[in-house]
Design a protein around this motif. Sequence first.
Motif: not given
Length: 296
Positions: A4-8, A68-71, A95-99, A131-136
């Motif tokens: 339903t949604s994807s955001a950094m 975790a939010a780096g690259r 750069e953020g965590v992909l959620v 790529a995001a190093l942490l994705q949830v």
Amino acid sequence: MEITSSAMLKTTTTPPHPLAGEKVPLTAFDRAAFDVFVPLVFAYRAPAPSSEAVKEGLRVAVAAYPLAAGRLAVDVAVDGQGRRRRRRVLHVNDEGVLVLDATVEADLDAVLAANVATDLYPALPEHSFGAALLQVQLTRFRCGGLVVGLIGHHHVFDGHSMSTFCATWARAVRDGEAFIVPSPSLDRAITGVPRSPPAPVFDHRSIEFKVESPPVYADEVTKPKAIGAGGGDRLSALPDDLLLRVLHFAPAVEAASTSLLSRRFGALWRSTGAVNLAARVPGAGGRDAFTTVKYQ
């Protein structure tokens, strides 16, 4: 399942973390780890916390774990000899965590019974760089249950640090504004800043690696002369390995007597490795007749 949604998700901390903006070189343990993403899945039956509370707790936890939010990136460093070398680094650029948010029109127990977990965490990236190093992925079920699936890069998280991060995240969700980062926490500021060790000034090469001086003999009588030279003791001029080979085939008593010839022989006979044994065994002439047998 429907995404339903994807955001950094990015973090803003005051004051900024000591590693903010830095390019942290990989440690020896990081370089030994595989260049892979490791998945992890947590399932919670209803009632489960809201997605907003889970994301806010994630934001607070990542602030304590800025890597975790780096690259992953490649940096060019100059070594002590002026050569340029490429090395992998963790760029702490937030750069953020992909959620991802997802919903499933089924009950949590039915999905868990089917033992299908590949859709419950983000798809593994084909390439690590960029790529995001942490994705949830937060997956909501019809029964009100929640599955938190995540993937973390092995250069950032090993088993212990991932466990500590998840514990920090869970506590941040439970405590809310009263959250305090538990100990231990991941702090690479200690190893991330390059050291400037002093250059060694002790002359190891000249002092510890001296060339052995040739032996000095007391007089010309015992000094070995070159083979083929006129006069002198040519036998003493032979190398130790050859002399030991000769003494090996001599009886022990005779080999020991060579030490009387010159200092050159000395205790060489003790290093021949030969063992000479003599035994007296009864002979054919009766109990008083013995035969000497030598074993060499």
